[in-house]
Design a protein around this motif. Structure first.
Motif, PDB file in Angstrom:
ATOM      1  N   HIS A 119       0.887  -1.150  -0.013  1.00 30.03           N
ATOM      2  CA  HIS A 119       0.000  -0.045  -0.010  1.00 30.03           C
ATOM      3  C   HIS A 119       0.985   1.354   0.131  1.00 30.03           C
ATOM      4  CE1 HIS A 119      -2.698   3.025   1.373  1.00 30.03           C
ATOM      5  NE2 HIS A 119      -3.724   2.499   0.976  1.00 30.03           N
ATOM      6  N   ALA A 120       0.339   2.093  -0.679  1.00 32.57           N
ATOM      7  CA  ALA A 120       1.116   3.599  -0.790  1.00 32.57           C
ATOM      8  C   ALA A 120       1.628   4.097   0.526  1.00 32.57           C
ATOM      9  CB  ALA A 120       0.374   4.420  -1.472  1.00 32.57           C
ATOM     10  N   ASP A 121       0.926   3.923   1.611  1.00 28.44           N
ATOM     11  CA  ASP A 121       1.123   4.429   2.887  1.00 28.44           C
ATOM     12  C   ASP A 121       2.344   3.526   3.593  1.00 28.44           C
ATOM     13  OD1 ASP A 121      -0.725   6.666   2.717  1.00 28.44           O
ATOM     14  OD2 ASP A 121      -2.331   5.094   3.856  1.00 28.44           O
ATOM     15  N   ALA A 122       2.363   2.351   3.256  1.00 21.33           N
ATOM     16  CA  ALA A 122       3.454   1.552   3.737  1.00 21.33           C
ATOM     17  C   ALA A 122       4.569   1.465   2.694  1.00 21.33           C
ATOM     18  CB  ALA A 122       2.867   0.017   4.031  1.00 21.33           C
ATOM     19  N   PHE A 123       4.509   1.317   1.502  1.00 23.61           N
ATOM     20  CA  PHE A 123       5.610   1.081   0.729  1.00 23.61           C
ATOM     21  C   PHE A 123       5.572   2.280  -0.116  1.00 23.61           C
ATOM     22  CE2 PHE A 123       8.076  -1.095  -2.290  1.00 23.61           C
ATOM     23  CZ  PHE A 123       9.054  -1.830  -1.202  1.00 23.61           C
ATOM     24  N   ALA A 124       6.202   3.332   0.151  1.00 22.82           N
ATOM     25  CA  ALA A 124       6.214   4.684  -0.722  1.00 22.82           C
ATOM     26  C   ALA A 124       7.055   4.667  -1.819  1.00 22.82           C
ATOM     27  CB  ALA A 124       6.618   5.987   0.322  1.00 22.82           C
ATOM     28  N   VAL A 125       7.272   5.464  -2.723  1.00 20.03           N
ATOM     29  CA  VAL A 125       8.277   5.588  -3.630  1.00 20.03           C
ATOM     30  C   VAL A 125       9.859   5.765  -3.061  1.00 20.03           C
ATOM     31  CG1 VAL A 125       9.278   6.969  -5.638  1.00 20.03           C
ATOM     32  CG2 VAL A 125       6.670   6.807  -5.455  1.00 20.03           C
ATOM     33  N   GLY A 126      10.524   4.613  -3.419  1.00 20.26           N
ATOM     34  CA  GLY A 126      11.842   4.703  -3.094  1.00 20.26           C
ATOM     35  C   GLY A 126      12.026   3.749  -1.932  1.00 20.26           C
ATOM     36  N   ALA A 127      10.820   3.122  -1.618  1.00 20.70           N
ATOM     37  CA  ALA A 127      11.084   1.973  -0.516  1.00 20.70           C
ATOM     38  C   ALA A 127      11.448   0.416  -1.371  1.00 20.70           C
ATOM     39  CB  ALA A 127       9.569   1.731   0.061  1.00 20.70           C
ATOM     40  N   ALA A 128      12.255  -0.181  -0.356  1.00 21.62           N
ATOM     41  CA  ALA A 128      13.006  -1.207  -0.806  1.00 21.62           C
ATOM     42  C   ALA A 128      12.929  -2.491   0.085  1.00 21.62           C
ATOM     43  CB  ALA A 128      14.176  -1.083  -1.439  1.00 21.62           C
ATOM     44  N   ALA A 129      12.975  -3.593  -0.373  1.00 16.24           N
ATOM     45  CA  ALA A 129      12.916  -4.837   0.482  1.00 16.24           C
ATOM     46  C   ALA A 129      13.891  -6.074  -0.319  1.00 16.24           C
ATOM     47  CB  ALA A 129      11.586  -5.219   0.687  1.00 16.24           C
ATOM     48  N   ALA A 130      14.499  -6.863   0.636  1.00 19.16           N
ATOM     49  CA  ALA A 130      15.067  -8.034   0.217  1.00 19.16           C
ATOM     50  C   ALA A 130      14.295  -8.895   0.808  1.00 19.16           C
ATOM     51  CB  ALA A 130      16.529  -8.218   0.745  1.00 19.16           C
ATOM     52  N   ARG A 138      10.209   0.153  -5.130  1.00 24.17           N
ATOM     53  CA  ARG A 138       9.180   1.257  -5.860  1.00 24.17           C
ATOM     54  C   ARG A 138       9.893   2.081  -6.420  1.00 24.17           C
ATOM     55  NH1 ARG A 138       3.669   4.271  -3.260  1.00 24.17           N
ATOM     56  NH2 ARG A 138       3.192   5.363  -4.976  1.00 24.17           N
ATOM     57  N   GLY A 139       9.689   2.514  -7.691  1.00 23.02           N
ATOM     58  CA  GLY A 139      10.119   3.460  -8.403  1.00 23.02           C
ATOM     59  C   GLY A 139       9.096   4.563  -8.622  1.00 23.02           C
ATOM     60  N   ASP A 140       9.557   5.535  -9.495  1.00 28.45           N
ATOM     61  CA  ASP A 140       8.473   6.696  -9.482  1.00 28.45           C
ATOM     62  C   ASP A 140       7.282   6.222 -10.225  1.00 28.45           C
ATOM     63  OD1 ASP A 140      10.359   8.395  -8.238  1.00 28.45           O
ATOM     64  OD2 ASP A 140      11.539   8.741 -10.308  1.00 28.45           O
ATOM     65  N   ASP A 141       6.497   6.918  -9.868  1.00 28.49           N
ATOM     66  CA  ASP A 141       4.989   6.682 -10.341  1.00 28.49           C
ATOM     67  C   ASP A 141       5.033   7.085 -11.788  1.00 28.49           C
ATOM     68  OD1 ASP A 141       4.277   5.843  -7.906  1.00 28.49           O
ATOM     69  OD2 ASP A 141       2.800   7.405  -7.586  1.00 28.49           O
ATOM     70  N   ARG A 142       4.269   6.185 -12.661  1.00 28.71           N
ATOM     71  CA  ARG A 142       3.999   6.328 -14.021  1.00 28.71           C
ATOM     72  C   ARG A 142       2.675   6.489 -14.534  1.00 28.71           C
ATOM     73  NH1 ARG A 142       5.889   1.956 -16.402  1.00 28.71           N
ATOM     74  NH2 ARG A 142       8.061   2.380 -16.015  1.00 28.71           N
ATOM     75  N   ASN A 143       2.355   7.893 -14.983  1.00 30.31           N
ATOM     76  CA  ASN A 143       0.784   8.004 -15.364  1.00 30.31           C
ATOM     77  C   ASN A 143       0.021   8.018 -14.230  1.00 30.31           C
ATOM     78  OD1 ASN A 143       1.669   8.576 -18.153  1.00 30.31           O
ATOM     79  ND2 ASN A 143       1.524   6.455 -18.374  1.00 30.31           N
ATOM     80  N   GLY A 144       0.484   8.258 -13.067  1.00 36.53           N
ATOM     81  CA  GLY A 144      -0.301   8.083 -11.564  1.00 36.53           C
ATOM     82  C   GLY A 144      -0.271   6.823 -11.214  1.00 36.53           C
ATOM     83  N   GLN A 145       0.294   5.677 -11.794  1.00 34.17           N
ATOM     84  CA  GLN A 145       0.070   4.547 -11.340  1.00 34.17           C
ATOM     85  C   GLN A 145       1.595   3.943 -10.637  1.00 34.17           C
ATOM     86  OE1 GLN A 145      -2.246   2.747 -10.860  1.00 34.17           O
ATOM     87  NE2 GLN A 145      -3.750   4.006 -12.385  1.00 34.17           N
ATOM     88  N   ALA A 146       1.556   3.390  -9.620  1.00 32.73           N
ATOM     89  CA  ALA A 146       2.755   2.822  -9.075  1.00 32.73           C
ATOM     90  C   ALA A 146       3.515   1.772 -10.068  1.00 32.73           C
ATOM     91  CB  ALA A 146       2.728   1.925  -7.730  1.00 32.73           C
ATOM     92  N   VAL A 147       4.855   2.012  -9.779  1.00 33.46           N
ATOM     93  CA  VAL A 147       5.809   1.090 -10.357  1.00 33.46           C
ATOM     94  C   VAL A 147       6.658   0.145  -9.481  1.00 33.46           C
ATOM     95  CG1 VAL A 147       7.737   1.044 -12.238  1.00 33.46           C
ATOM     96  CG2 VAL A 147       6.163   2.692 -12.468  1.00 33.46           C
ATOM     97  N   PHE A 148       6.664  -1.058  -9.729  1.00 30.58           N
ATOM     98  CA  PHE A 148       7.595  -1.844  -8.783  1.00 30.58           C
ATOM     99  C   PHE A 148       8.628  -2.606  -9.719  1.00 30.58           C
ATOM    100  CE2 PHE A 148       3.285  -1.590  -6.840  1.00 30.58           C
ATOM    101  CZ  PHE A 148       3.656  -1.126  -5.685  1.00 30.58           C
ATOM    102  N   ASN A 149       9.768  -2.785  -9.129  1.00 29.01           N
ATOM    103  CA  ASN A 149      10.746  -3.272  -9.728  1.00 29.01           C
ATOM    104  C   ASN A 149      11.453  -4.367  -9.044  1.00 29.01           C
ATOM    105  OD1 ASN A 149      11.531  -0.909 -12.040  1.00 29.01           O
ATOM    106  ND2 ASN A 149      11.809   0.438 -10.097  1.00 29.01           N
TER     107      ASN A 149
END
Length: 212
Positions: free
Chosen positions: A145-156, A168-179
């Motif tokens: 969720h955006a409140d728990a995993f903001a842009v720039g958050a990471a996890a192993a 989580r990368g920068d949003d694209r067209n208002g939507q979340a991007v996960f790498n």
């Protein structure tokens, strides 16, 4: 032996998803809820601080990239690289064009950190779209969720019993991007698992050389 033939070997580097990736639509018809993209042709270097050298490693990274290396689970962007936390006193350097390849970084971290080239040992998958969270929630215990995993958050973490580095990368067209970075030998299995999880939403499959 006279007359014996010698097999020709090709050392061309191939994507670990070369067989699995079929570009185009997949699953439910209509507007796709997910974009599943393999990112190709990148440099990835693991930087691990040596014992007692964590401070020196952070200072070396700051001098090189103009930003401090992440010391907590997050990803930080420099002008031409992304530094991704991958564990205590270690991080990954993701870049393109060879400027931050292993041979370029070796003198930067000489004496403070051990480096390993992961460029061809990992696959990089980008998951985006309005159903990205719903898809990944089926496979991971991480709260995305955006409140728990903001842009720039990471996890192993792990996804469907497969070890990954997730951020989580920068949003694209208002939507979340996960790498997702996954070891190459498990990439095809995870790719199919993500497709199965997203089929009900509709998927646009592709590949790109642009870092998300």
């Amino acid at each position: 032996m006279e007359g014996a033939s010698v097999a020709d070997f090709s050392w061309d580097i191939r994507s670990p998803l070369d067989r699995a990736l079929v570009a185009g639509p997949y699953g439910a018809q209509g507007d796709a809820g997910l974009a599943l993209t393999e990112i190709r042709d990148f440099d990835l270097v693991q930087v691990m601080a040596r014992r007692g050298k964590a401070r020196e490693t952070v200072k070396a990274a700051t001098a090189r990239f103009g930003i401090a290396a992440p010391e907590t689970p997050k990803a930080v962007a420099a002008a031409d690289a992304t530094l991704i936390w991958s564990g205590p006193d270690q991080f990954l350097v993701l870049s393109k064009g060879g400027r931050h390849a292993l041979e370029m970084l070796a003198p930067v971290f000489a004496g403070s950190a051990s480096l390993s080239d992961q460029s061809h040992a990992r696959a990089l998958i980008s998951v985006s779209g309005d159903k990205a969270r719903a898809t990944l929630a089926k496979l991971s215990s991480i709260d995305l969720h955006a409140d728990a995993f903001a842009v720039g958050a990471a996890a192993a973490t792990s996804m469907d019993h497969t070890s990954i580095t997730l951020w989580r990368g920068d949003d694209r067209n208002g939507q979340a991007v996960f790498n997702l970075l996954v070891f190459a030998t498990f990439a095809e299995s995870l790719w199919h698992t993500i497709l199965d999880s997203a089929a009900e939403y509709g998927v646009t499959i592709g590949h790109s050389e642009d870092l998300a």
